[in-house]
Design a protein around this motif. Structure first.
Motif, mmCIF file in Angstrom:
data_model
loop_
_atom_site.group_PDB
_atom_site.id
_atom_site.type_symbol
_atom_site.label_atom_id
_atom_site.label_comp_id
_atom_site.label_asym_id
_atom_site.label_seq_id
_atom_site.Cartn_x
_atom_site.Cartn_y
_atom_site.Cartn_z
ATOM 1 N N ARG A 354 -13.837 -2.053 -5.891
ATOM 2 C CA ARG A 354 -13.596 -2.832 -4.527
ATOM 3 C C ARG A 354 -13.192 -4.315 -4.973
ATOM 4 N NH1 ARG A 354 -17.864 -3.179 -0.724
ATOM 5 N NH2 ARG A 354 -18.439 -4.979 -1.773
ATOM 6 N N ASP A 355 -14.249 -4.937 -5.645
ATOM 7 C CA ASP A 355 -14.409 -6.455 -5.672
ATOM 8 C C ASP A 355 -13.578 -6.823 -7.061
ATOM 9 O OD1 ASP A 355 -15.629 -6.277 -3.566
ATOM 10 O OD2 ASP A 355 -17.783 -6.516 -4.348
ATOM 11 N N PHE A 356 -13.517 -6.046 -7.972
ATOM 12 C CA PHE A 356 -13.032 -6.420 -9.333
ATOM 13 C C PHE A 356 -11.843 -6.041 -9.742
ATOM 14 C CE2 PHE A 356 -17.680 -7.487 -9.227
ATOM 15 C CZ PHE A 356 -17.491 -9.172 -9.541
ATOM 16 N N TYR A 357 -11.400 -4.604 -9.543
ATOM 17 C CA TYR A 357 -10.279 -3.967 -10.272
ATOM 18 C C TYR A 357 -9.829 -3.094 -9.304
ATOM 19 C CZ TYR A 357 -13.569 -0.546 -12.284
ATOM 20 O OH TYR A 357 -14.688 0.305 -12.207
ATOM 21 N N PRO A 358 -9.367 -3.355 -8.233
ATOM 22 C CA PRO A 358 -8.920 -2.318 -7.040
ATOM 23 C C PRO A 358 -7.619 -1.640 -7.735
ATOM 24 C CG PRO A 358 -8.212 -4.571 -6.400
ATOM 25 C CD PRO A 358 -9.181 -4.818 -7.562
ATOM 26 N N PRO A 359 -7.352 -0.659 -7.257
ATOM 27 C CA PRO A 359 -6.249 0.116 -8.091
ATOM 28 C C PRO A 359 -5.034 -0.416 -7.629
ATOM 29 C CG PRO A 359 -7.075 1.568 -6.136
ATOM 30 C CD PRO A 359 -8.308 0.382 -6.352
ATOM 31 N N ARG A 360 -3.978 -0.400 -8.359
ATOM 32 C CA ARG A 360 -2.683 -0.659 -8.093
ATOM 33 C C ARG A 360 -1.921 0.482 -7.387
ATOM 34 N NH1 ARG A 360 1.869 -1.301 -11.803
ATOM 35 N NH2 ARG A 360 2.780 -1.474 -9.742
ATOM 36 N N PRO A 361 -1.089 0.073 -6.186
ATOM 37 C CA PRO A 361 -0.663 1.005 -5.273
ATOM 38 C C PRO A 361 0.746 1.716 -6.208
ATOM 39 C CG PRO A 361 -0.142 -1.207 -4.592
ATOM 40 C CD PRO A 361 -0.842 -1.389 -5.788
ATOM 41 N N PHE A 362 0.977 3.008 -6.014
ATOM 42 C CA PHE A 362 2.113 3.601 -6.609
ATOM 43 C C PHE A 362 2.505 4.516 -5.560
ATOM 44 C CE2 PHE A 362 -0.348 2.486 -10.538
ATOM 45 C CZ PHE A 362 0.788 2.143 -11.330
ATOM 46 N N PRO A 363 4.042 4.612 -5.523
ATOM 47 C CA PRO A 363 4.760 5.284 -4.484
ATOM 48 C C PRO A 363 4.507 6.850 -4.806
ATOM 49 C CG PRO A 363 6.210 4.271 -6.196
ATOM 50 C CD PRO A 363 4.970 3.785 -6.457
ATOM 51 N N VAL A 364 3.825 7.366 -3.821
ATOM 52 C CA VAL A 364 3.954 9.011 -3.848
ATOM 53 C C VAL A 364 4.202 9.585 -2.554
ATOM 54 C CG1 VAL A 364 2.151 9.175 -5.620
ATOM 55 C CG2 VAL A 364 1.614 9.018 -3.245
ATOM 56 N N ALA A 365 4.429 10.756 -2.439
ATOM 57 C CA ALA A 365 5.489 11.181 -1.225
ATOM 58 C C ALA A 365 4.187 11.507 -0.473
ATOM 59 C CB ALA A 365 6.411 12.565 -1.737
ATOM 60 N N SER A 366 2.972 11.929 -0.980
ATOM 61 C CA SER A 366 1.915 12.273 -0.075
ATOM 62 C C SER A 366 0.491 12.515 -0.858
ATOM 63 C CB SER A 366 2.101 13.914 0.522
ATOM 64 O OG SER A 366 2.447 15.123 -0.346
ATOM 65 N N VAL A 367 -0.552 12.533 -0.137
ATOM 66 C CA VAL A 367 -1.816 12.536 -0.749
ATOM 67 C C VAL A 367 -2.567 13.535 0.312
ATOM 68 C CG1 VAL A 367 -3.995 11.389 -1.242
ATOM 69 C CG2 VAL A 367 -1.705 10.351 -1.548
ATOM 70 N N ASP A 406 -15.530 9.993 -8.801
ATOM 71 C CA ASP A 406 -14.984 11.274 -7.753
ATOM 72 C C ASP A 406 -13.539 11.071 -7.426
ATOM 73 O OD1 ASP A 406 -14.687 8.807 -6.179
ATOM 74 O OD2 ASP A 406 -16.705 9.043 -5.267
ATOM 75 N N LEU A 407 -13.085 11.632 -6.454
ATOM 76 C CA LEU A 407 -11.756 11.725 -5.919
ATOM 77 C C LEU A 407 -11.100 10.139 -5.766
ATOM 78 C CD1 LEU A 407 -11.470 14.742 -3.688
ATOM 79 C CD2 LEU A 407 -10.895 14.615 -6.134
ATOM 80 N N ALA A 408 -12.052 9.695 -4.749
ATOM 81 C CA ALA A 408 -11.630 8.080 -4.514
ATOM 82 C C ALA A 408 -11.359 7.064 -5.889
ATOM 83 C CB ALA A 408 -12.463 7.632 -3.714
ATOM 84 N N SER A 409 -12.491 7.303 -6.870
ATOM 85 C CA SER A 409 -12.674 6.178 -7.930
ATOM 86 C C SER A 409 -11.384 6.464 -8.862
ATOM 87 C CB SER A 409 -13.690 6.819 -8.709
ATOM 88 O OG SER A 409 -13.766 7.873 -9.570
ATOM 89 N N HIS A 410 -10.692 7.623 -8.994
ATOM 90 C CA HIS A 410 -9.619 7.963 -9.841
ATOM 91 C C HIS A 410 -8.311 8.187 -9.155
ATOM 92 C CE1 HIS A 410 -12.890 7.761 -12.725
ATOM 93 N NE2 HIS A 410 -11.943 7.862 -13.715
ATOM 94 N N GLN A 411 -8.164 7.836 -7.870
ATOM 95 C CA GLN A 411 -7.015 8.216 -7.094
ATOM 96 C C GLN A 411 -5.921 7.240 -7.776
ATOM 97 O OE1 GLN A 411 -7.120 8.243 -2.693
ATOM 98 N NE2 GLN A 411 -5.103 7.744 -2.616
ATOM 99 N N GLY A 412 -6.110 5.953 -7.955
ATOM 100 C CA GLY A 412 -5.084 5.270 -8.497
ATOM 101 C C GLY A 412 -4.372 5.794 -9.789
ATOM 102 N N SER A 413 -5.306 6.260 -10.617
ATOM 103 C CA SER A 413 -4.933 6.847 -12.132
ATOM 104 C C SER A 413 -4.149 8.039 -11.711
ATOM 105 C CB SER A 413 -6.126 7.078 -12.820
ATOM 106 O OG SER A 413 -6.952 6.113 -13.031
#
Length: 614
Positions: A354-367, A406-413
């Motif tokens: 949250r504070d140091f390396y928030p994930p970059r947003p990428f365009p996806v159709a759905s999550v 978990d799922l949240a930690s690697h959602q950006g990847s």
């Protein structure tokens, strides 16, 4: 071996009698290039009666090992009838390809050879071999390591380089030059968009066709030679004991079709030659794409591994953005995460992201989130779909030392993979140690793979287009899972590994091994289901993309695994990033180098999957 001051004095100021052969020709002391390298011009390496003296320019890096600098012999293109050591295609000149090779620690010899209208084939390739022998014979004079020599050719020059490195028939030809008792064998060949099978080409030519003028270069090449089209084809001479080969080709090449390099790469892999193949954007000479720096660095990394036994640019400092990130995280007292007990480490991981390396947003159709039945209850999954239709499904296994994530930690990847590689990505939230040690997490991944294949119509739709992916500990689980799938005949299209843990026997994994494996950790570490590098055979594994930073504590293990895959005949894209550390795939929002590396790996996967259906 001469010291740098001595090398500055290496010259031949006065000419000698022509009976002295190459020693009859004077040459000036070297001048310093822009990066401090020493540059000699117009060194005569062979004198053949009736022909002009054959010359090379030699660039030697200022800093080099005590045994001398490994040597790259640059063989120019030009359709066998044009070109010179002094002229490189504008696209290559503008991207300072030769300068980059020297900056990586290699001496570069830029050679002239007899063109096809000057002397019939195989004169040009014999000249290239003569240059190799002369450089070896003069190694002590110029600060070179004659035991480590590679040929680097582009287009027609790549064709000559491949033949010089592979073709045993040349041994029956009268050698060119003076040092005929010196070996012309090379340890590696870099082939940029060279023709490999003339029987499959109607009229291969070279770059910048508007400069070629009248006449077909291929017709000129064939006009006076006794060699047939088949005999001129490097693919005919592929052999298991040949040099390592790096092949790069633009997928839009209109002069030498990319199928030429695909065919060669397949033959090399089948013969179990140490091979790397890179298919990228661009026309001939990669024109129309901004990929030359990438292809150059990839080629240099290959030579670093094969010739120099080191990583690209070793030593090079850690990426400053990554170094700053790690310093700031360490200052909180909460990093490294795994220094704390598992529950605390998991809480700290949320704060760090949250504070140091928030994930970059990428365009996806759905999550969308869901569950699947696991061996000990429901296993959570998260599905990310790309904006464009796809038949590819990626099962993504997160990292975290088998303890956190978990799922949240690697959602950006996962979103990056979905958007860039063009795939439906299914994340799996497997059980973690130490609460659920081995094999709990692996069992959940097995269940996830079986369930995804059973429900493949809900995802990409094609069971033959399943990719298994993972980072760090997840890379370990992905490699083990893929091995199990292919061993029982389940097709896997590709394996995608980001700084994977492949050998848990060593010190690199000691800190997390006990938590993951439990009290019998040392015994279990030797099991291929824990250390995938130990699998009895790796030959059935699919094409594999691997990325690792040179500063990563898993670097040595990862390179060893990639080498084992290649030795087993598996097609491998190994990306070694000289300034990056463990975790770079998640650092794109703070480090341009990390962002470029992660993007490059995803594009590698996209090209691999695209090529598989081409």
């Amino acid at each position: 071996m001469p010291e740098p001051a001595d090398l500055l004095d290496v010259a031949r100021p006065e000419p000698g009698p022509l009976s002295d052969g190459t020693a009859a020709f004077p040459f000036a002391p070297p001048v310093r290039g822009g990066d401090g390298e020493l540059r000699w011009e117009a060194l005569v390496y062979a004198v053949e009666p009736g022909y002009r003296p054959l010359m090379l320019d030699l660039w030697v890096p200022e800093e080099r090992p005590a045994e001398g600098a490994p040597v790259v012999v640059w063989v120019h293109g030009g359709g066998w009838v044009h070109g010179s050591r002094r002229r490189r295609a504008p696209h290559l000149h503008q991207n300072r390809v030769v300068e980059r090779i020297v900056a990586a620690g290699f001496a570069v010899a830029l050679v002239d050879y007899r063109l096809a209208a000057e002397a019939p084939f195989p004169a040009g390739v014999l000249d290239v071999q003569a240059a190799v022998r002369w450089l070896r014979a003069q190694a002590d004079v110029f600060g070179l390591d004659g035991s480590r020599v590679a040929l680097w050719g582009e287009s027609a020059g790549a064709h000559l380089s491949l033949l010089a490195g592979l073709c045993r028939r040349l041994e029956a030809e009268p050698p060119v030059g003076e040092a005929t008792d010196v070996s012309a064998e090379v340890q590696a060949v870099v082939d940029w968009y060279g023709p490999s099978d003339f029987a499959a080409m109607s009229s291969p030519v070279d770059a910048e066709s508007e400069e070629l003028g009248e006449g077909d270069p291929f017709a000129i090449l064939l006009r006076d030679t006794t060699w047939s089209r088949d005999e001129l084809s490097p693919v005919r001479y592929v052999r298991p004991d040949g040099p390592a080969v790096f092949v790069a080709h633009g997928e839009d090449d209109q002069l030498v079709p990319v199928e030429q390099s695909r065919l060669l790469a397949e033959a090399l892999v089948e013969a179990r030659v140490d091979t790397e193949y890179l298919e990228t954007a661009g026309d001939h000479v990669f024109v129309g794409a901004t990929v030359v720096p990438e292809v150059t660095d990839r080629s240099i990394a290959f030579l670093c591994r094969v010739l120099a036994g080191r990583r690209l640019g070793d030593p090079r400092p850690l990426d400053p953005h990554t170094a700053d990130l790690e310093e700031r995280m360490a200052a909180t007292g909460m990093w490294p995460l795994l220094d704390a007990p598992a529950p605390v480490a998991r809480e700290r991981g949320v704060v760090m992201r949250r504070d140091f390396y928030p994930p970059r947003p990428f365009p996806v159709a759905s999550v969308t989130d869901g569950v699947l039945p696991g061996p000990a209850g429901d296993v959570r999954i998260r599905v990310q779909r790309p904006e464009q239709p796809t038949d590819v499904t990626v099962l993504y296994v997160h990292g975290g030392g088998w303890v956190i994530g978990d799922l949240a930690s690697h959602q950006g990847s996962a979103a990056r993979l979905a958007a860039t590689a063009g795939a439906v990505v299914v994340q799996v939230d497997y059980r973690l140690a130490p609460e659920d040690p081995y094999p709990a997490g692996l069992d959940d991944c097995r269940a996830a793979a079986a369930w995804v294949l059973e429900h493949i119509d809900e995802f990409g739709g094609d069971p033959a287009r399943l990719v298994i992916a993972g980072d760090s500990a997840g890379g370990n689980l992905a490699a083990v899972l893929t091995q199990e799938l292919v061993d029982r005949g389940t097709p896997v299209a590709a394996l995608f590994l980001i700084y994977p843990g492949t050998d848990l026997r060593g010190e690199a994994s000691a800190d997390v091994r006990l938590q993951y494996l439990g009290p019998d950790a040392d015994g279990l570490a030797g099991d291929p289901r824990v250390s995938p590098v130990l699998a009895p055979t790796l030959a059935a594994l699919p094409p594999t993309v691997i990325g690792i930073g040179a500063h990563d504590f898993l670097y040595a293990d990862t390179v060893e695994y990639a080498a084992a895959l290649r030795a087993a005949g598996v097609a491998v894209v190994l990306r070694e990033f000289p300034t990056l550390n463990h975790g770079f795939f998640s650092y794109g929002s703070v480090s341009p180098a990390a962002e470029a590396a992660a993007d490059l790996m995803c594009r590698d996967l996209h090209r691999l999957l695209h090529r598989a259906t081409a």
